[in-house]
Scaffold this motif. Sequence first.
Motif, PDB file in Angstrom:
ATOM      1  N   SER A  53       0.855  -1.192   0.000  1.00  0.00           N
ATOM      2  CA  SER A  53       0.000   0.000   0.000  1.00  0.00           C
ATOM      3  C   SER A  53       0.883   1.230   0.000  1.00  0.00           C
ATOM      4  CB  SER A  53      -0.877   0.006   1.256  1.00  0.00           C
ATOM      5  OG  SER A  53      -1.510   1.253   1.415  1.00  0.00           O
ATOM      6  N   THR A  54       0.427   2.282  -0.658  1.00  0.00           N
ATOM      7  CA  THR A  54       1.062   3.595  -0.506  1.00  0.00           C
ATOM      8  C   THR A  54       0.066   4.536   0.167  1.00  0.00           C
ATOM      9  OG1 THR A  54       2.454   3.276  -2.442  1.00  0.00           O
ATOM     10  CG2 THR A  54       2.105   5.553  -1.734  1.00  0.00           C
ATOM     11  N   THR A  56      -3.222   4.187   1.319  1.00  0.00           N
ATOM     12  CA  THR A  56      -4.047   3.827   2.473  1.00  0.00           C
ATOM     13  C   THR A  56      -3.215   3.869   3.755  1.00  0.00           C
ATOM     14  OG1 THR A  56      -5.282   2.400   0.986  1.00  0.00           O
ATOM     15  CG2 THR A  56      -5.683   2.111   3.341  1.00  0.00           C
ATOM     16  N   HIS A 134     -13.068  -2.547   0.635  1.00  0.00           N
ATOM     17  CA  HIS A 134     -12.103  -1.503   0.988  1.00  0.00           C
ATOM     18  C   HIS A 134     -12.937  -0.328   1.507  1.00  0.00           C
ATOM     19  CE1 HIS A 134      -8.608   0.885   1.113  1.00  0.00           C
ATOM     20  NE2 HIS A 134      -8.177   0.802  -0.130  1.00  0.00           N
ATOM     21  N   PRO A 265      -9.108   5.253  -7.636  1.00  0.00           N
ATOM     22  CA  PRO A 265      -8.535   4.996  -6.300  1.00  0.00           C
ATOM     23  C   PRO A 265      -7.006   5.022  -6.322  1.00  0.00           C
ATOM     24  CG  PRO A 265      -9.441   2.974  -7.253  1.00  0.00           C
ATOM     25  CD  PRO A 265      -9.836   4.089  -8.174  1.00  0.00           C
TER      26      PRO A 265
HETATM   27  N1   CP Z   1      -6.240   3.314  -3.199  1.00  0.00           N
HETATM   28  C1   CP Z   1      -5.438   2.473  -2.520  1.00  0.00           C
HETATM   29  O1   CP Z   1      -5.907   1.589  -1.776  1.00  0.00           O
HETATM   30  O2   CP Z   1      -4.106   2.696  -2.706  1.00  0.00           O
HETATM   31  P1   CP Z   1      -2.941   1.874  -2.009  1.00  0.00           P
HETATM   32  O3   CP Z   1      -3.033   0.447  -2.495  1.00  0.00           O
HETATM   33  O4   CP Z   1      -1.671   2.559  -2.423  1.00  0.00           O
HETATM   34  O5   CP Z   1      -3.161   1.923  -0.525  1.00  0.00           O
END
Ligand code: CP
Length: 307
Positions: A53-54, A56, A134, A265
Amino acid sequence: MANPLYQKHVISISDFTRSELELVIDTAVKLKSQPQPELLKQKVVASCFFEASTRTRLSFETAVHRLGGSVIGFSDSGSTSLAKKGETLSDSVRIISSYSDAFVMRHPQEGAARLAAEFSSVPVINAGDGSNQHPTQTLLDLFTIYETQGTLQGLTVAFVGDLKYGRTVHSLTQALSLFGCKFYFIAPQALAMPEYLCDELKEKGINFEFRDSMEEIMDELDILYMTRVQKERFDETEYMHVASRYVLTPQVLENAKDSLKVLHPLPRIDEITVEVDDTPYAYYFEQAENGVYARQALLALVLNETL
Ligand code: CP
């Protein structure tokens, strides 16, 4: 009076009522305009990411820091006793929740957050479980839609790309169905919206249609929600068949309403060209920034009895 989200697990967007969603959005609006640096003072939030993840993870952690709380956790589960010594997820959850006031978790398996909630002594917040849900992405999506359109009621929204594995699409359609929105679904056949979700929408009497191109409905749209094909959920050959099928360029947006906003997203791969970034329709970077305010609102409500 206690707010209805106090000490509540956040596992699926369908656990929220319409008024609870509105409460989160109202709180996010307030926190964006009036920062409250002490709302989470002396609270410890565990941020445990078993999958990459970045946005979230970093927006959750920023949200906690800016509200005066502190963060424990990991962004790579490879160094935990679960990965190295065979500890079970349930035992890990028992331990981590005993060190914290809320437990934010992303995991590659569907249902992992629901399982964690059974063993956690503090509220679990699902930061994404496989291709299932999510919910906090949906909260920031709803906040962003409200911010750009002034309402959530009665909008026309097109979802484009990987609607099968795109958990953000699943959560957002469920939430927007509480607000009388109309949906268009545009996806390669292999990535179509799951049947169980379409059945759910039918049962609720929601108006939705399938289309082959964005151009044919562009002039009707309030929100165009693009998604990437989830490469990590395919084998290579299967992926090559479905990748790059729908690409948004400024030309595709030619007949858009002035008020249209393009959301995504993120991360994007090639489904939105960089030229779209310079159009007045692009709002995906602001959307990602709104993740901080939506997650601040959620954490503040879950951890403060009165707010
Ligand atoms: N939108 C989202 O969930 O991005 P990440 O996977 O970078 O957290």
